[in-house]
Write a protein that holds these residues in place. Structure first.
Motif, short mmCIF file in Angstrom:
data_model
loop_
_atom_site.label_atom_id
_atom_site.label_comp_id
_atom_site.label_asym_id
_atom_site.label_seq_id
_atom_site.Cartn_x
_atom_site.Cartn_y
_atom_site.Cartn_z
N ARG A 35 -3.45 7.51 -0.09
CA ARG A 35 -3.77 8.93 -0.33
C ARG A 35 -3.95 9.18 -1.83
NH1 ARG A 35 0.92 11.75 2.78
NH2 ARG A 35 0.60 9.89 4.03
N GLN A 93 3.22 6.53 -3.02
CA GLN A 93 4.40 6.94 -3.80
C GLN A 93 4.58 6.04 -5.02
OE1 GLN A 93 7.75 7.24 -1.12
NE2 GLN A 93 6.80 8.89 0.05
N ALA A 123 0.87 -1.18 0.00
CA ALA A 123 0.00 0.00 0.00
C ALA A 123 0.90 1.23 0.00
CB ALA A 123 -0.89 -0.01 1.23
N GLU A 158 5.27 -1.26 7.06
CA GLU A 158 5.78 -0.13 6.25
C GLU A 158 6.52 0.89 7.10
OE1 GLU A 158 5.84 1.09 2.81
OE2 GLU A 158 5.93 -1.08 2.74
O1 LIG Z 1 2.69 10.00 -1.67
C1 LIG Z 1 3.05 10.70 -0.71
O2 LIG Z 1 3.07 11.95 -0.75
C2 LIG Z 1 3.43 10.02 0.54
C3 LIG Z 1 3.12 8.69 0.72
C4 LIG Z 1 3.47 7.92 1.93
O3 LIG Z 1 4.56 7.08 1.62
P1 LIG Z 1 4.37 5.60 0.99
O4 LIG Z 1 3.85 5.73 -0.37
O5 LIG Z 1 5.76 5.02 1.03
O6 LIG Z 1 3.43 4.89 1.93
C5 LIG Z 1 3.87 8.83 3.09
O7 LIG Z 1 4.49 8.06 4.10
C6 LIG Z 1 4.78 9.96 2.65
O8 LIG Z 1 5.07 10.80 3.73
C7 LIG Z 1 4.13 10.80 1.59
#
Ligand SMILES: O=C(O)C1=C[C@@H](OP(=O)(O)O)[C@@H](O)[C@H](O)C1
Ligand SMILES: C=C(OP(=O)(O)O)C(=O)O
Length: 448
Positions: free
Chosen positions: A203, A178, A175, A352
């Motif tokens: 997100r 990024q 999941a 993670e």
């Molecule tokens: O897409 C983003 O802006 C982010 C995704 C999350 O990382 P991961 O995709 O590794 O979960 C998060 O921890 C990071 O601070 C910012």
């Protein structure tokens, strides 16, 4: 900044303080700030951004987009204009791109470069150079890009972009917003349709913003809850005017600080509450937190509210691992709340957290135990027996919490210091500037 330079480390003891009182406005959302600059740099014409987070991570993105041909200028506090080059027209940078401490900059830009006819070298600090990049190298290789990476798929590495790249359909094995975003950004300059399937929603700022910039992007939710996101390549992005909402991941530290410090009453204005980011508020309310969402509205295409938070007795709970992606960066702050709650808080499904700026399970367990908390570290989570509101002892003289170049460990343990007898000594506060340069000033202002 060179975090590694021992001559310039900035240790600080965060001492117990009186109640936090007042109104604050936390800086702009880091994820949205990165994406505003990247998409602005790909749109032809002028994108104007207000409320941009001027932290080191976002500045690394800005410098990288400049190095690849965009004009990225600061016009006032948090106010930036970007003149983009157009999708497909990124230039070969003259030297390596220094990503500093920022995983988001690195992985998203690797995606952008992967479908452009350029070769780009990425470097970063000691923390970033330990983080796994194979999670983006694997799908981007399927799209035709090639990579010279350091051992284990780490920085420093070189991306050789493919032209034309090949569209793929890729199911995310972890999941990760990024990884999802890296593939979608690569898809922008790839003929045909590039699809990412995410079994667990993460997100969705990239999807919202790509649609806002005029890309053809569809999102379907399957019966099993998986999201199928498809972007049509060779896109033409139109410049936008973007107002970046406040970062819920930064607000998290003040929510917890007010909850655990008796007598506190704080209004945090303009906090982004995108459902894919709002897990912490839900979990804290399950623990008994007094948090009210006021004046709910939409800012920059994202749901936003002012959060009114008052000191509350908290109780320990079992945190549902399904909520983890919507509060993935907020666990260090939650662990502090758990250490001061009545009873036991159990977290799981947090593998993670071991591959963020530091191993956050290990770093927080060690730090909280050093401050007097009762913490058991498990493979995928922490089990914390809270004090029921009794302040933690604090760190012993001569002992300091190691932040491992991790801003969130530093800020979480600063908050723990407020709710401690002797305060908490932090080895180096400099990493805080990666995401929240005004954190200490804001904290000092609220307790004054
Ligand atoms: O897409 C983003 O802006 C982010 C995704 C999350 O990382 P991961 O995709 O590794 O979960 C998060 O921890 C990071 O601070 C910012
Ligand atoms: C994990 C984080 O950021 P990044 O991956 O961009 O370094 C964070 O800000 O907590």
């Amino acid at each position: 900044m060179t975090h590694a330079d021992p001559a310039s480390v900035r240790p600080r003891r965060f001492a117990p303080q009186g109640p936090l009182k007042g109104r604050i406005r936390v800086p702009g959302d880091k994820s949205i700030s990165h994406r505003s600059i990247m998409l602005g740099a790909l749109a032809v014409g002028e994108t104007r951004v207000t409320g941009l987070l001027e932290g080191e991570d976002v500045l690394a993105t800005a410098a990288a987009m400049r190095a690849m041909g965009a004009t990225v200028e600061r016009t006032g506090e948090g106010a930036w204009t970007i003149h983009g080059v157009g999708v497909g027209a990124l230039l070969q940078p003259k030297g390596p791109l220094d990503m500093g401490n920022s995983g988001t900059s690195t992985r998203l830009l690797m995606g952008l470069v992967a479908s452009h006819p350029i070769n780009v070298s990425f470097t970063g600090d000691d923390s970033l150079s330990k983080r796994p990049m194979n999670r983006v190298i694997t799908p981007l290789s399927q799209m035709g890009a090639s990579f010279d990476a350091s051992e284990g798929g780490r920085l420093p590495l070189i991306v050789r972009g493919a032209s034309p790249a090949v569209p793929i359909t890729y199911t995310l094995p972890v999941a990760s917003a990024q990884v999802k975003s890296a593939i979608l950004l690569a898809g922008l300059n790839t003929p045909g349709k590039t699809t990412v399937i995410e079994p667990v929603p993460t997100r969705d700022h990239s999807e919202r913003m790509l649609q806002g910039f005029g890309a053809e992007l569809t999102v379907e939710t399957r019966e099993d809850g998986a999201r199928v996101i498809t972007v049509t390549g060779e896109a033409e992005l139109k410049p936008q005017v973007i107002d970046v909402p406040g970062d819920p991941s930064s607000a998290a530290f003040f929510l917890v600080a007010a909850l655990v410090t008796p007598g506190s009453d704080v209004m945090i204005e303009n906090v982004g509450l995108n459902p894919t980011r709002a897990g912490l508020v839900e979990v804290l309310c399950q623990m008994g937190a007094d948090i009210t969402k006021c004046d709910e509205r939409v800012v920059g295409g994202e749901p936003v509210a002012d959060l009114h938070v008052r000191h509350s007795p908290l109780k320990g709970i079992v945190v549902d691992p399904a909520i983890a992606p919507s509060m993935i960066d907020e666990f260090p702050a939650l662990f502090v709340a758990a250490a001061l709650a009545e009873g036991t808080t159990t977290t799981s499904g947090l593998d993670e957290l071991r591959v963020k700026e530091s191993d956050r399970l290990s770093a927080m367990a060690t730090a909280l135990v050093a401050a007097g908390a009762d913490v058991e570290e498990r493979a995928d989570g922490l089990v914390i027996k809270g004090t029921g509101g009794v302040p933690l002892a604090g760190t012993r003289p001569g002992f300091e919490v190691t932040t491992h170049l991790d801003h969130r460990i530093a800020m979480a343990m600063a908050i723990a210091g407020l709710a401690s007898g002797d305060g908490v000594m932090i080895d180096d506060t400099r990493p805080i500037a990666t995401s929240f340069p005004v954190f200490e000033a804001m904290l000092d202002g609220l307790v004054a």
